[in-house]
Design a protein around this motif. Structure first.
Motif, PDB file in Angstrom:
ATOM      1  N   UNK A  65       0.860  -1.178   0.000  1.00  0.00           N
ATOM      2  CA  UNK A  65       0.000   0.000   0.000  1.00  0.00           C
ATOM      3  C   UNK A  65       0.899   1.232   0.000  1.00  0.00           C
ATOM      4  N   UNK A  66       0.644   2.157  -0.902  1.00  0.00           N
ATOM      5  CA  UNK A  66       1.422   3.383  -0.993  1.00  0.00           C
ATOM      6  C   UNK A  66       0.929   4.434  -0.015  1.00  0.00           C
ATOM      7  N   UNK A  67       1.522   5.607  -0.082  1.00  0.00           N
ATOM      8  CA  UNK A  67       1.165   6.705   0.818  1.00  0.00           C
ATOM      9  C   UNK A  67      -0.282   7.145   0.601  1.00  0.00           C
ATOM     10  N   UNK A  97      -2.644   4.662   2.283  1.00  0.00           N
ATOM     11  CA  UNK A  97      -2.678   4.820   3.749  1.00  0.00           C
ATOM     12  C   UNK A  97      -3.535   6.025   4.115  1.00  0.00           C
ATOM     13  N   UNK A  98      -3.347   7.126   3.406  1.00  0.00           N
ATOM     14  CA  UNK A  98      -4.138   8.334   3.687  1.00  0.00           C
ATOM     15  C   UNK A  98      -5.620   8.052   3.460  1.00  0.00           C
ATOM     16  N   UNK A  99      -5.938   7.352   2.401  1.00  0.00           N
ATOM     17  CA  UNK A  99      -7.333   7.014   2.108  1.00  0.00           C
ATOM     18  C   UNK A  99      -7.927   6.131   3.209  1.00  0.00           C
ATOM     19  N   UNK A 100      -7.165   5.148   3.665  1.00  0.00           N
ATOM     20  CA  UNK A 100      -7.644   4.278   4.750  1.00  0.00           C
ATOM     21  C   UNK A 100      -7.891   5.064   6.035  1.00  0.00           C
ATOM     22  N   UNK A 101      -6.986   5.983   6.368  1.00  0.00           N
ATOM     23  CA  UNK A 101      -7.148   6.797   7.579  1.00  0.00           C
ATOM     24  C   UNK A 101      -8.394   7.667   7.472  1.00  0.00           C
ATOM     25  N   UNK A 102      -8.616   8.260   6.305  1.00  0.00           N
ATOM     26  CA  UNK A 102      -9.803   9.095   6.119  1.00  0.00           C
ATOM     27  C   UNK A 102     -11.087   8.268   6.236  1.00  0.00           C
TER      28      UNK A 102
END
Length: 81
Positions: free
Chosen positions: A4-6, A9-14
């Motif tokens: 998983x790229x950056x 990860x940002x999408x998952x956190x959101x």
């Protein structure tokens, strides 16, 4: 499948933030951390048990080999003619 790229990860956190809210995320993180710690300690215990079992088997097999060699020495002795 690559990692998983950056942006992933940002999408998952959101998505997690939207689903659980900012108050619930720290609790979920702690619970996840505890779960990982318990899993690692359980895996370590299993590995230690396997190592102990392997050591016991090695010791037992060496005892059997020694007793066999002692028996062979006794069997190889001849009575005088």
């Amino acid at each position: 499948m690559s990692g998983i790229g950056a942006t992933g990860v940002i999408l998952l956190v959101l998505v997690a933030l939207l689903l659980f809210g900012p108050n619930k995320l720290p609790e979920l993180g702690r619970a996840f951390g505890r779960t990982l710690r318990e899993f690692k300690s359980g895996a370590r215990e299993i590995m230690d048990d396997d190592d102990r079992d392997r050591d016991r088997k090695d010791k037992d097999s060496s005892r059997v080999e020694v007793s066999r060699s002692e028996n062979n020495d006794k069997d190889n002795k001849r009575l005088p003619d």
